[in-house]
Design a protein around this motif. Structure first.
Motif, short mmCIF file in Angstrom:
data_model
loop_
_atom_site.label_atom_id
_atom_site.label_comp_id
_atom_site.label_asym_id
_atom_site.label_seq_id
_atom_site.Cartn_x
_atom_site.Cartn_y
_atom_site.Cartn_z
N THR A 79 0.81 -1.22 0.00
CA THR A 79 0.00 0.00 0.00
C THR A 79 0.84 1.27 0.00
O THR A 79 0.34 2.34 -0.32
N VAL A 80 2.12 1.16 0.34
CA VAL A 80 2.96 2.35 0.42
C VAL A 80 3.52 2.73 -0.95
O VAL A 80 4.01 3.84 -1.14
N VAL A 81 3.44 1.81 -1.91
CA VAL A 81 3.97 2.10 -3.25
C VAL A 81 3.16 3.22 -3.89
O VAL A 81 1.93 3.18 -3.92
N SER A 82 3.86 4.21 -4.41
CA SER A 82 3.21 5.38 -5.01
C SER A 82 3.63 5.53 -6.47
O SER A 82 4.70 5.08 -6.87
N TYR A 87 4.30 8.33 -7.69
CA TYR A 87 5.22 9.47 -7.74
C TYR A 87 6.66 9.01 -7.56
O TYR A 87 6.99 8.33 -6.58
N LEU A 88 7.53 9.38 -8.50
CA LEU A 88 8.92 8.97 -8.44
C LEU A 88 9.56 9.51 -7.16
O LEU A 88 9.44 10.67 -6.82
N GLY A 89 10.24 8.64 -6.45
CA GLY A 89 10.95 9.04 -5.24
C GLY A 89 10.13 9.03 -3.98
O GLY A 89 10.67 8.92 -2.88
N ARG A 90 8.80 9.14 -4.11
CA ARG A 90 7.96 9.25 -2.91
C ARG A 90 7.92 7.94 -2.13
O ARG A 90 7.99 7.95 -0.90
N THR A 91 7.84 6.82 -2.83
CA THR A 91 7.81 5.52 -2.15
C THR A 91 9.09 5.29 -1.36
O THR A 91 9.05 4.88 -0.20
N GLY A 92 10.22 5.56 -1.99
CA GLY A 92 11.49 5.38 -1.30
C GLY A 92 11.60 6.24 -0.06
O GLY A 92 12.08 5.79 0.99
N ASN A 93 11.15 7.49 -0.14
CA ASN A 93 11.19 8.39 1.01
C ASN A 93 10.29 7.89 2.13
O ASN A 93 10.64 7.98 3.31
N ASN A 94 9.12 7.38 1.76
CA ASN A 94 8.21 6.84 2.79
C ASN A 94 8.82 5.65 3.51
O ASN A 94 8.70 5.50 4.73
N ILE A 95 9.47 4.78 2.75
CA ILE A 95 10.12 3.61 3.36
C ILE A 95 11.21 4.05 4.32
O ILE A 95 11.32 3.55 5.45
N ARG A 108 15.13 1.12 -8.40
CA ARG A 108 15.60 2.05 -7.37
C ARG A 108 15.08 1.66 -5.99
O ARG A 108 15.76 1.82 -4.99
N LEU A 109 13.86 1.13 -5.96
CA LEU A 109 13.30 0.72 -4.68
C LEU A 109 14.07 -0.46 -4.09
O LEU A 109 14.23 -0.55 -2.88
N VAL A 110 14.52 -1.35 -4.95
CA VAL A 110 15.34 -2.46 -4.47
C VAL A 110 16.61 -1.92 -3.83
O VAL A 110 17.04 -2.37 -2.76
#
Length: 376
Positions: A166-169, A171-179, A216-218
């Motif tokens: 559910t955290v995957v967005s 928006y580029l970069g937003r998911t990584g920042n949330n994690i 990038r998320l990996v």
């Protein structure tokens, strides 16, 4: 987005939460709004503080923000900047209504982890690094989340859950920042952190169908796993181990594989579910026999439905429910399986021949003959 629009959006969010009757979340969101207004020296911050919080904001904020019993979580969990929704769910105290039931091959590793956490200093003094990152893998409904709760309960810390699906967005970069925000918070508080649905962000990087953001998320999750140190325990869960990037798999200290439950394990769950009720043990055995190698969650659903049928419609209604369950799980023309189930009901479940015949549709004559043949 200018400040006035941002304030309006936050006030709308607070109003929506208030309409749902969640007073504590209203206080959390109000606290976030005050902090944002303070950063821009907006006088509205003091006004909201005086109206919402009785304590001095700077000196007594620990009493004006989210607390979870005595867990030590004395600050609000991080939120997504756009939606304002919490990134982490918090469970404390841990509630296991049916207790903890698991196979020995699962219980063994879990108890070893508990022992490690209680003897961390001894391990470090001996030059041994305690387990801090565990991967739970297995199909849905086999107890991965329950085991995470069990560990948190035994270690007497809250369970924080980050649902990666559910955290995957978009928006580029937003998911990584949330994690990053979620893990940074979890590292600073006594807790067990559960990363649920790990495969949602940690898939193999050689998948040509994935866009660059997935790769990038990996990288983000690899960096976060490398930086996870200290006394807190991180548990990741996946239903699809084979989809995970190999580098992610290697980052875990232990990998615990969950398998579909055996009949004996389902029986333990069933008996715990009907504790104090009047559901015959033979019926539990029948459902467990049908549901073996499926999942704990599916089995619990059927047992609870059986309990409702018995309570509302009596024995005849419960038997009808069992017959319908049999129809779903066993082909009508599969006479061999039906006969075997009838025999199990009588020999293992201690059911009467009459009841076994009613549920399975196997005639009492056939059942008597099969029992006589087995006794010879």
């Amino acid at each position: 987005m200018d400040e006035s629009r941002d304030v309006i959006d936050k006030l709308v969010q607070i109003t929506k939460i208030g309409a749902l009757g969640d007073g504590e979340k209203v206080r959390i969101q109000a606290l976030r709004l005050v902090r944002a207004l303070r950063q821009s020296s907006n006088p509205l911050a003091d006004h909201i503080q005086n109206e919402v919080f009785s304590q001095n904001f700077d000196q007594g904020s620990a009493n004006a923000i989210r607390r979870v019993k005595d867990s030590g979580l004395n600050s609000p969990v991080p939120a997504d900047n756009e939606s304002n929704s919490d990134l982490l769910s918090v469970e404390d105290p841990i509630y296991l209504p049916n207790g903890f039931i698991s196979s020995e091959e699962i219980r063994g590793p879990l108890n070893l982890i508990i022992s490690e956490r209680k003897n961390t200093r001894r391990l470090i003094d001996a030059g041994i690094t305690p387990t801090s990152k565990i991967l739970f893998t297995g199909p849905p409904g086999v107890g991965k989340t329950v085991c995470a709760k069990y560990l948190a309960q035994k270690l007497k810390v809250p369970l924080l859950t980050l649902d990666l699906a559910t955290v995957v967005s978009s928006y580029l970069g937003r998911t990584g920042n949330n994690i990053k925000k979620a893990l940074e918070y979890a590292k600073s508080k006594p807790c067990v952190l559960l990363l649920d649905e790990l495969d949602a962000i940690a898939k193999k990087r050689d998948d040509s169908s994935d866009v660059g953001e997935t790769k990038r998320l990996v990288t983000v999750i690899l960096q976060e796993l490398d930086q996870w140190q200290g006394e807190n325990l991180l548990i990741a869960a996946t239903n699809h181990y084979h989809l995970l990037d190999a580098a992610v798999q290697r980052r875990f200290d232990q990998i615990v594989e969950f398998k579909p439950p055996k009949l004996e394990e389902l029986m333990q769950v069933g008996i715990a579910l009907v504790s104090g009720g009047n559901v015959p043990k033979a019926w539990i055995y029948f459902v467990a026999s049908l549901m073996e190698e499926t999942s704990y969650s599916d089995f619990q659903r059927e047992i609870n439905n059986l309990r409702k049928a018995l309570l509302l419609e009596g024995e005849s209604g419960a038997i009808e429910y069992l017959k319908k369950l049999l129809e779903r799980q066993c082909a009508a023309d599969d006479r061999v399986q039906r006969k075997n189930l009838a025999l199990l009901l009588v020999t293992k479940g201690k059911s009467s021949q009459r009841t076994a015949s009613k549920i399975t549709g196997v005639s009492r004559d056939t059942l008597r003959s099969a029992l006589a043949a087995g006794a010879q």
